[in-house]
Every structure is written in C-alpha cells, then in structure tokens.
Design an enzyme around this catalytic site. Structure first.
Site, short mmCIF file in Angstrom:
data_model
loop_
_atom_site.label_atom_id
_atom_site.label_comp_id
_atom_site.label_asym_id
_atom_site.label_seq_id
_atom_site.Cartn_x
_atom_site.Cartn_y
_atom_site.Cartn_z
CE LYS A 1 -33.52 -30.86 4.64
NZ LYS A 1 -34.32 -30.09 5.58
CG ASP B 1 -33.79 -26.41 12.45
OD1 ASP B 1 -32.91 -27.22 12.10
OD2 ASP B 1 -34.99 -26.52 12.13
CG PHE C 1 -39.45 -26.30 6.97
CD1 PHE C 1 -40.78 -26.55 6.66
CD2 PHE C 1 -38.58 -27.37 7.09
CE1 PHE C 1 -41.23 -27.86 6.47
CE2 PHE C 1 -39.02 -28.68 6.90
CZ PHE C 1 -40.35 -28.92 6.59
C1 LIG Z 1 -35.46 -30.29 6.45
C2 LIG Z 1 -35.53 -29.48 7.68
C3 LIG Z 1 -36.15 -29.97 8.85
C4 LIG Z 1 -36.87 -31.28 8.86
O1 LIG Z 1 -36.00 -32.35 8.68
P1 LIG Z 1 -36.57 -33.79 8.26
O2 LIG Z 1 -35.35 -34.65 8.22
O3 LIG Z 1 -37.24 -33.61 6.93
O4 LIG Z 1 -37.50 -34.23 9.30
C5 LIG Z 1 -36.10 -29.19 9.98
N1 LIG Z 1 -35.49 -28.00 9.99
C6 LIG Z 1 -34.88 -27.50 8.89
C7 LIG Z 1 -34.19 -26.18 8.98
C8 LIG Z 1 -34.91 -28.21 7.70
O5 LIG Z 1 -34.34 -27.69 6.61
#
Ligand SMILES: *Cc1c(COP(=O)(O)O)cnc(C)c1O
Length: 398
Positions: A249, A220, A135
């Site tokens: 986050k 990420d 994700f």
């Molecule tokens: C939540 C998340 C995103 C997206 O972040 P947003 O602030 O919702 O745009 C991208 N990568 C990972 C691993 C995430 O958990």
C-alpha cells in the site's frame, strides 16, 4: 446526464463487475484534494486505501518519477538497479533488521503474502495459523489466510493447512501451535476487519509463543506499514521483531510495489535461488517511488504528523459526543469511527455528498486513512461536518 453518469454506464458495460458500480469518476488530484470529472472537489480522507502516503501529485514524487521514467522504467530481475538496491537497504535499516535480513519485491500486498506463504512452507511444516477477521488479499494463496467467508467460500477448496484463531487471544494461539505449524500470520492492527487494535502486550505475547515453538511470526504490515500508524512499521510500538513482514500500500505512494522483508539469515535462507520470482517486482520506477516516499516521510517528519493529527482527530471525534458514534479506534492516521448501527455505507455516502471521501470499512464503522501530509486543520473540517453527516444518515435510516 452528467459526465459521471455517462462514464459509469460505460464502466458497467466494460469492466468486470467485481467492484460493483463505483461512486465517482476521479480526474485529478492535488495534495489531499481530488476532483471528479464534473469538477466537484473532495477532501480525500481515504488516500486510495492507505496508499497515497504523500497525497496526490506530490512535487517530490512527480519530480523523482518523471526523471526515472525518462531514465529507465523496467529491466527484469535478470538485472538490478541502484534504486532497487537502495530501497532494500533502506527498508531493512528502518525496520532495524539484523544482519542476514533480505527483501523480495512484489507488485502488490497480495503477492507479498504469496511470498510469505512460500517462506512458511519452507519450514517443512505446512500448517499456518491465521486470525479471525484477517485480510491478506484475494489470490488463492492469500485468500486461504483471509477470514471473510464471502470472499473465500466461492473458491473453496483453498490451500490446505490453514487454521484460524480469534485475534488477540493468546491462549487460543498457544493451543493452535501444534507441531505441524510452521508460521503464524497476522496484522499488527487489523485493517479490513475495522481497524482493530489488539491489547498493548499482544504482539509481544505472539512473539514469545512463536519463538518458544520455533514457529515463524509473519506480520502483515501492508496497511499499517510505511508510517501509517505513526511509526515506520506498527510492530515498532511493541518492541518486538517479527521473522518476516509484508509491505505494499503506502510503499509506492500509488505506484504498485510490495515487499517481503525476511529478518535474519536463517529466515532469509529459506528461499534459495530459483525458489521464487517476479517479472515486474522492484523495477527501477517502482523502487524510485518507494525511495522517494521514504525520503519525504523522513524529511518532513510525517511520522510525527501522523501521530499528532491522528490523535487530534480521535480526540475531536470523541469530544463531539455524537450519540451515533460508539468509539474511535486506531493509531496514527489509520482510524475507524465505530457507529451505533449498520449504516456506515449510508454515512460514507452522506460524507461524499458533503465533500469528504471516507469508506465503510465494515457495516458499522467508517475508516479514514488520509495522506500522511494532512494537516490538523483539514481534518478538522471533516470533524466539523461529521455531526451533520451522521444526522442526515440517521434521518434517512429511521
Ligand atoms: C490491502 C491489504 C492486502 C492486499 O494488498 P493488495 O495490494 O490489495 O494485493 C494484504 N494485507 C493487508 C493487511 C491489506 O490491508
């Protein structure tokens, strides 16, 4: 009719339906607790999905943000501010980033991934390898890297050149690294896939393969970063350094801010003046939030707290020996309870009825990502209730 029902009806009449009907209307919070508009308290074990690192209304964050609001909120990126510079320096320092490293600020995780995709494109090799289960966000670029068909398919065709390999499968990755590939993008622990922890040597293996082929390794850390797993960044458990990482986050504790960190001068130089930008990214208010979060995590040793409370939670859930629990996964305060069937949504609902906020991260797993300030005692209250929560779910289920 309760306040909640009335407000949720208005929500459905006014908000685009992409999130469905929310379950609660929350009014205020304090530490690890939140209250809904009918005055019902909940122990917040989800922390706004790994965002509220210091919980709700943390006095240091309230004080720092209040002072900054009174001083200056936004200035555009034609100008800079002390908090912006200090936050960039601090992030590089905490990440052990070498000389030449740099930071680009965004307003979300998705936007940090967009910056990472542009970085990858600048290698001159358009191919990007992403992982099954990944994700990375919902904008059209980040979505091309996100795995879930239900998220992707309504919007195809997406960005071309993305190929997908199974997570934690080094031979498959090696086969995918053809000469047109410029970058590999992956999560050090897959969050939305259900808190999937790869084998201990996996990130090192990815690092070796990508270094060998001259391919960027982009981590990420949007969900895993900023102390969530008991380190500042999850990659620090594996003794490697990526070429770039994305953050968001937990970084702002709820004030929107994300970042792309580029490691070393060669990678940083890929995005030259004029090649990227953002109106809001890294404004003084958001940067102040980030600095305060990092200060408090360091001052109160919340990395150690995340490890200690997270390990204690996992041990206690395992010790319950409940027949509907198959395993406890994760690290630090990013954890999933694997369930013996697809009843996680029902289990999350019974947890809510019992006064605990958790989420069904997949149909058969409950995720907790509580504030990093949470105590062992508070989390033990959830473990104590878990047996009854699961029993209630099972009786409904059968
Ligand atoms: C939540 C998340 C995103 C997206 O972040 P947003 O602030 O919702 O745009 C991208 N990568 C990972 C691993 C995430 O958990």
């Amino acid at each position: 009719m309760s306040e909640t029902d009335g407000l949720l009806d208005r929500y459905e009449g006014s908000l685009l339906g992409v999130f469905g009907r929310p379950t609660l209307v929350l009014e205020h919070g304090d530490g690890c607790w939140v209250w809904d508009v009918d005055g019902v308290p909940y122990l917040d074990l989800l922390g706004g999905i790994a965002v509220n690192a210091l919980g709700h209304n943390h006095p240091d964050l309230v004080a720092a943000l209040s002072a900054q609001v009174a001083r200056q909120i936004h200035i555009s990126n034609f100008f800079t501010s002390r908090p912006q510079i200090a936050l960039a320096e601090r992030l590089m320092n905490l990440a052990g980033a070498p000389d030449g490293s740099r930071v680009f600020f965004t307003n979300s995780g998705t936007e940090a991934l967009e910056a990472a995709i542009k970085l990858a494109r600048r290698t001159g090799r358009p191919g990007i390898v992403a992982m099954d289960g990944a994700f990375h966000g919902r904008s059209t670029g980040a979505l091309a890297l996100t795995a879930k068909p239900a998220y992707r398919e309504p919007f195809e065709p997406l960005l071309p050149g993305v190929r997908r390999v199974p997570y934690a499968d080094l031979p498959a990755l090696e086969r995918a690294l053809t000469p047109d590939v410029g970058a590999v993008v992956l999560e050090p622990i897959q969050g939305e896939a259900g808190v999937i922890v790869p084998p201990a040597d996996y990130l090192r293996g990815v690092r070796e393969l990508t270094a060998d082929r001259g391919v960027l390794m982009i981590l990420d850390e949007v969900q895993t970063g900023i102390g969530r797993t008991g380190r500042w960044f999850a990659f620090q458990d594996s003794g490697i350094r990526p070429d770039a990482m994305t953050l968001a986050k937990g970084l702002g504790g709820g004030i929107p801010i994300g970042a792309l960190v580029t490691f070393g001068g060669a990678v940083s130089g890929l995005l030259a003046p004029g090649m990227h930008g953002s109106t809001f990214g890294g404004n003084p208010l958001a940067a102040t939030a980030g600095l305060t979060i990092l200060d408090v995590i360091a001052r109160d040793d919340l990395l150690a707290n995340a490890r200690r409370v997270g390990d204690g939670f996992a041990d206690a859930v395992r010790a319950l020996g409940h027949p509907l629990v198959t395993e406890v996964r994760g690290r630090g305060l990013l954890r999933a309870i694997g369930l013996a069937g697809d009843f996680a949504a029902k289990a999350a609902a019974s947890a809510r009825e019992a006064g605990f906020l958790v989420n069904a991260v997949t149909p058969n797993a409950l995720r907790i990502a509580p504030p990093l300030i949470i105590s062992a005692k508070k989390i033990a209250a959830f473990v104590d209730a878990l047996g009854d929560i699961l029993d209630a779910t099972a009786s409904e289920h059968s």
